[in-house]
Scaffold this active site. Sequence first.
Site, mmCIF file in Angstrom:
data_model
loop_
_atom_site.group_PDB
_atom_site.id
_atom_site.type_symbol
_atom_site.label_atom_id
_atom_site.label_comp_id
_atom_site.label_asym_id
_atom_site.label_seq_id
_atom_site.Cartn_x
_atom_site.Cartn_y
_atom_site.Cartn_z
ATOM 1 N N ASP A 11 0.818 -1.218 0.000
ATOM 2 C CA ASP A 11 0.000 0.000 0.000
ATOM 3 C C ASP A 11 0.849 1.263 0.000
ATOM 4 O O ASP A 11 1.995 1.266 0.463
ATOM 5 C CB ASP A 11 -0.871 0.037 1.260
ATOM 6 N N HIS A 153 3.526 -2.433 3.122
ATOM 7 C CA HIS A 153 3.524 -1.050 2.636
ATOM 8 C C HIS A 153 4.838 -0.703 1.943
ATOM 9 O O HIS A 153 5.906 -1.025 2.452
ATOM 10 C CB HIS A 153 3.300 -0.072 3.801
#
Length: 207
Positions: A11, A153
């Site tokens: 992400d 992430h």
Amino acid sequence: MEKKSVALTFDDGHSNITSEVLDILEANEAKGTFFLIGDNISDASPELIKRQLKLGCEIGNHSLTHSNMTELSAEDIKAEIEETSSRIEKLIGSRPKFFRPPYLVQNDVMFDNIDMPFIHGADSKDWDENVSVEERINNVMDLVKDGAIILMHDFTDNRRTLEALPIIIAKLRDDNYEFVTVSEIFERKGVNPNVQHKCWTYVCDNK
């Protein structure tokens, strides 16, 4: 022995470490799904996208501004999703299939106004700078099972995940996992992701 399937997802890109994540995936013959923030699509994005697609990766929608969308109006939610999907479409020629809600929060207004399956994921907790490399690895290994979507992430300077990722990939491969995209994990499991008011973390065989 039949291989198990896992989807590595990342992400908050694109960022200054996205290319390094891709280096690791390429070196390990793995692929992932990248959920982009629309406002993080930059001049560097065309080359990053080109490389992501070449490696077999998938691109998803992670909103325009990474706001808490439960606090937004229906109109603002639609605008966030539409603008991000449009920016992605300009880069890859198609609209993303999946959406990951910022902060993994959602409400009925979001479900009613976002026409994509919602993806959560088994949380490595790598968004917390206090979580060590070893803890990130252990979090993934504790949560993974066949059909898991793993949440990580590639935001700016997330260096501990760069350290953890090759070890995670090696451990998963040793445990007979094959790395697939989010689309592929649904296809392999024979599951239709278009289920109302559902957020997916594990995709189990539809038998």
